[in-house]
Design a protein around this motif. Structure first.
Motif, PDB file in Angstrom:
ATOM      1  N   THR A 195       0.827  -1.220   0.000  1.00 54.72           N
ATOM      2  CA  THR A 195       0.000   0.000   0.000  1.00 54.72           C
ATOM      3  C   THR A 195       0.855   1.260   0.000  1.00 54.72           C
ATOM      4  O   THR A 195       0.378   2.331   0.390  1.00 54.72           O
ATOM      5  CB  THR A 195      -0.931   0.015   1.226  1.00 54.72           C
ATOM      6  OG1 THR A 195      -0.139  -0.073   2.426  1.00 54.72           O
ATOM      7  CG2 THR A 195      -1.907  -1.147   1.186  1.00 54.72           C
ATOM      8  N   ALA A 196       2.092   1.164  -0.438  1.00 50.73           N
ATOM      9  CA  ALA A 196       2.989   2.325  -0.412  1.00 50.73           C
ATOM     10  C   ALA A 196       2.413   3.494  -1.204  1.00 50.73           C
ATOM     11  O   ALA A 196       2.549   4.658  -0.803  1.00 50.73           O
ATOM     12  CB  ALA A 196       4.360   1.936  -0.961  1.00 50.73           C
ATOM     13  N   HIS A 197       1.734   3.183  -2.309  1.00 49.35           N
ATOM     14  CA  HIS A 197       1.178   4.257  -3.137  1.00 49.35           C
ATOM     15  C   HIS A 197       0.050   4.993  -2.413  1.00 49.35           C
ATOM     16  O   HIS A 197      -0.150   6.191  -2.614  1.00 49.35           O
ATOM     17  CB  HIS A 197       0.663   3.694  -4.462  1.00 49.35           C
ATOM     18  CG  HIS A 197      -0.464   2.720  -4.326  1.00 49.35           C
ATOM     19  ND1 HIS A 197      -0.309   1.465  -3.770  1.00 49.35           N
ATOM     20  CD2 HIS A 197      -1.779   2.821  -4.662  1.00 49.35           C
ATOM     21  CE1 HIS A 197      -1.467   0.835  -3.786  1.00 49.35           C
ATOM     22  NE2 HIS A 197      -2.373   1.634  -4.315  1.00 49.35           N
ATOM     23  N   LEU A 198      -0.682   4.282  -1.546  1.00 55.04           N
ATOM     24  CA  LEU A 198      -1.743   4.936  -0.770  1.00 55.04           C
ATOM     25  C   LEU A 198      -1.154   5.884   0.259  1.00 55.04           C
ATOM     26  O   LEU A 198      -1.667   6.978   0.483  1.00 55.04           O
ATOM     27  CB  LEU A 198      -2.609   3.879  -0.077  1.00 55.04           C
ATOM     28  CG  LEU A 198      -3.360   2.897  -0.968  1.00 55.04           C
ATOM     29  CD1 LEU A 198      -4.140   1.900  -0.123  1.00 55.04           C
ATOM     30  CD2 LEU A 198      -4.299   3.638  -1.920  1.00 55.04           C
ATOM     31  N   LYS A 199      -0.061   5.441   0.886  1.00 52.49           N
ATOM     32  CA  LYS A 199       0.604   6.284   1.885  1.00 52.49           C
ATOM     33  C   LYS A 199       1.155   7.549   1.243  1.00 52.49           C
ATOM     34  O   LYS A 199       1.044   8.646   1.806  1.00 52.49           O
ATOM     35  CB  LYS A 199       1.722   5.488   2.556  1.00 52.49           C
ATOM     36  CG  LYS A 199       2.362   6.207   3.739  1.00 52.49           C
ATOM     37  CD  LYS A 199       3.372   5.315   4.426  1.00 52.49           C
ATOM     38  CE  LYS A 199       3.977   6.005   5.642  1.00 52.49           C
ATOM     39  NZ  LYS A 199       4.957   5.115   6.328  1.00 52.49           N
ATOM     40  N   GLN A 200       1.728   7.413   0.051  1.00 47.92           N
ATOM     41  CA  GLN A 200       2.255   8.570  -0.659  1.00 47.92           C
ATOM     42  C   GLN A 200       1.146   9.555  -1.013  1.00 47.92           C
ATOM     43  O   GLN A 200       1.380  10.756  -1.106  1.00 47.92           O
ATOM     44  CB  GLN A 200       2.988   8.114  -1.919  1.00 47.92           C
ATOM     45  CG  GLN A 200       4.277   7.353  -1.639  1.00 47.92           C
ATOM     46  CD  GLN A 200       4.877   6.734  -2.884  1.00 47.92           C
ATOM     47  OE1 GLN A 200       4.320   6.843  -3.984  1.00 47.92           O
ATOM     48  NE2 GLN A 200       6.027   6.090  -2.731  1.00 47.92           N
ATOM     49  N   GLY A 201      -0.060   9.015  -1.186  1.00 47.46           N
ATOM     50  CA  GLY A 201      -1.203   9.869  -1.491  1.00 47.46           C
ATOM     51  C   GLY A 201      -1.836  10.511  -0.279  1.00 47.46           C
ATOM     52  O   GLY A 201      -2.847  11.213  -0.397  1.00 47.46           O
ATOM     53  N   GLY A 202      -1.260  10.283   0.894  1.00 45.46           N
ATOM     54  CA  GLY A 202      -1.751  10.914   2.111  1.00 45.46           C
ATOM     55  C   GLY A 202      -2.772  10.114   2.893  1.00 45.46           C
ATOM     56  O   GLY A 202      -3.338  10.614   3.872  1.00 45.46           O
ATOM     57  N   ALA A 203      -3.015   8.855   2.508  1.00 48.19           N
ATOM     58  CA  ALA A 203      -3.998   8.045   3.235  1.00 48.19           C
ATOM     59  C   ALA A 203      -3.488   7.713   4.636  1.00 48.19           C
ATOM     60  O   ALA A 203      -2.292   7.520   4.863  1.00 48.19           O
ATOM     61  CB  ALA A 203      -4.271   6.754   2.465  1.00 48.19           C
ATOM     62  N   ARG A 204      -4.417   7.637   5.578  1.00 47.70           N
ATOM     63  CA  ARG A 204      -4.089   7.243   6.945  1.00 47.70           C
ATOM     64  C   ARG A 204      -4.178   5.722   7.029  1.00 47.70           C
ATOM     65  O   ARG A 204      -5.237   5.141   6.779  1.00 47.70           O
ATOM     66  CB  ARG A 204      -5.040   7.898   7.942  1.00 47.70           C
ATOM     67  CG  ARG A 204      -4.957   9.414   7.959  1.00 47.70           C
ATOM     68  CD  ARG A 204      -5.921  10.003   8.965  1.00 47.70           C
ATOM     69  NE  ARG A 204      -5.613   9.555  10.324  1.00 47.70           N
ATOM     70  CZ  ARG A 204      -6.345   9.879  11.397  1.00 47.70           C
ATOM     71  NH1 ARG A 204      -7.437  10.639  11.241  1.00 47.70           N
ATOM     72  NH2 ARG A 204      -6.001   9.446  12.593  1.00 47.70           N
ATOM     73  N   LEU A 205      -3.074   5.106   7.390  1.00 44.92           N
ATOM     74  CA  LEU A 205      -2.990   3.653   7.369  1.00 44.92           C
ATOM     75  C   LEU A 205      -2.692   3.114   8.767  1.00 44.92           C
ATOM     76  O   LEU A 205      -1.945   3.721   9.534  1.00 44.92           O
ATOM     77  CB  LEU A 205      -1.894   3.197   6.403  1.00 44.92           C
ATOM     78  CG  LEU A 205      -1.957   3.743   4.973  1.00 44.92           C
ATOM     79  CD1 LEU A 205      -0.739   3.281   4.189  1.00 44.92           C
ATOM     80  CD2 LEU A 205      -3.241   3.293   4.290  1.00 44.92           C
ATOM     81  N   ALA A 206      -3.269   1.954   9.057  1.00 40.25           N
ATOM     82  CA  ALA A 206      -2.941   1.267  10.300  1.00 40.25           C
ATOM     83  C   ALA A 206      -1.550   0.653  10.173  1.00 40.25           C
ATOM     84  O   ALA A 206      -1.058   0.402   9.072  1.00 40.25           O
ATOM     85  CB  ALA A 206      -3.969   0.174  10.580  1.00 40.25           C
ATOM     86  N   THR A 207      -0.900   0.417  11.294  1.00 42.45           N
ATOM     87  CA  THR A 207       0.404  -0.227  11.250  1.00 42.45           C
ATOM     88  C   THR A 207       0.236  -1.742  11.154  1.00 42.45           C
ATOM     89  O   THR A 207      -0.742  -2.307  11.652  1.00 42.45           O
ATOM     90  CB  THR A 207       1.233   0.092  12.501  1.00 42.45           C
ATOM     91  OG1 THR A 207       0.609  -0.479  13.656  1.00 42.45           O
ATOM     92  CG2 THR A 207       1.370   1.602  12.683  1.00 42.45           C
ATOM     93  N   ALA A 208       1.197  -2.382  10.519  1.00 42.07           N
ATOM     94  CA  ALA A 208       1.162  -3.847  10.431  1.00 42.07           C
ATOM     95  C   ALA A 208       1.211  -4.474  11.820  1.00 42.07           C
ATOM     96  O   ALA A 208       0.594  -5.510  12.065  1.00 42.07           O
ATOM     97  CB  ALA A 208       2.333  -4.337   9.580  1.00 42.07           C
TER      98      ALA A 208
END
Length: 252
Positions: A195-208
């Motif tokens: 999901t690296a591309h989502l993170k680059q787009g500013g999405a808030r992601l849970a940690t693994a």
């Protein structure tokens, strides 16, 4: 000393699976079989687990996830010395929806990797578990499987297959009075290489790590379904119950 927990991790090189393996290794003696498309990618994880505890043994195996004969051979090898205690099925990929729409080969690969192959692997293991009357099986699905959306409906369809599969499997085991438990995990967007591309787009992601803690806890408790993080249960309840007229106007 208690005998080591025998744990099979499919898709062991995924960030979530690796974190789950570390957590299990902290709990006591474990004997891991770490399975991936490439043993070369899995071997560093084997070394990592061995280095963390003198109570851990680990080995790697390669698997062609869509090869039924290879799946059956893997299960036969994994259970040759007795039943396994826990199986985690964690492999998958996040396809590009536009690519899937324009390329049937990409759509086929996405459906096979994310839906069909996890179900086939689960089906191969569960028969052995049911005969032994022992075991925990965990499948990683996704919140994307709760309702089809234009942004990821190919991926969502594959994860929706796992949702229905897990429901039916849980029903089968319940009617048989089996102590075997099946857990379907539905993570929201999680910070992994996939999901690296989502993170680059500013999405808030849970940690693994946080998702892995939820998985290990749910498997231990034998919970049938768990959303990770937990707030996704409410979010997806709302999305599932949106009237079609309103849903079809939402660009999600």
């Amino acid at each position: 000393m208690n005998p080591p927990q025998r744990i099979v991790v499919i898709g062991a090189s995924s960030a979530i699976a690796h974190q789950c393996s570390r957590l299990w290794a902290q709990q006591g003696p474990c004997d891991f079989l770490l399975v991936g498309r490439s043993a070369e990618r899995v071997e560093p994880l084997v070394a990592d687990l061995r280095a963390r505890s003198g109570n851990v043994t680990a080995r790697s195996a390669e698997l062609r996830f869509n090869d039924v004969d290879a799946i059956m051979a893997l299960v036969q090898s994994a259970t040759a010395d007795g039943p396994v205690d826990t199986v985690l099925i964690a492999h998958g990929s996040l396809p590009d929806q536009a690519d899937c729409q324009n390329n049937l080969h990409a759509a086929q690969d996405a459906l096979q990797v994310n839906g069909l192959s996890p179900a086939l692997i689960a089906e191969a293991f569960i028969g052995n578990m049911q005969r032994a009357g022992h075991g925990r099986l965990c499948i990683i699905g996704s919140v994307a499987g709760d309702r089809g959306r234009k942004s990821n409906y190919i991926y969502g369809a594959a994860k929706g297959l796992l949702d229905r599969y897990a429901q039916g499997l849980q029903h089968r085991l319940a009617l048989a009075g089996s102590p075997v438990r099946v857990t379907l995990v539905k993570p929201g967007p999680t910070d992994t290489p996939m999901t690296a591309h989502l993170k680059q787009g500013g999405a808030r992601l849970a940690t693994a790590s946080s998702v892995a803690h939820s998985i290990v806890k749910a498997v231990s408790a034998g919970r049938p379904v768990v959303y990770a993080p937990g707030q996704w249960a409410l979010i997806m309840w709302v999305i599932r119950h949106l009237p079609r007229l309103l849903f079809n106007k939402a660009d999600i």
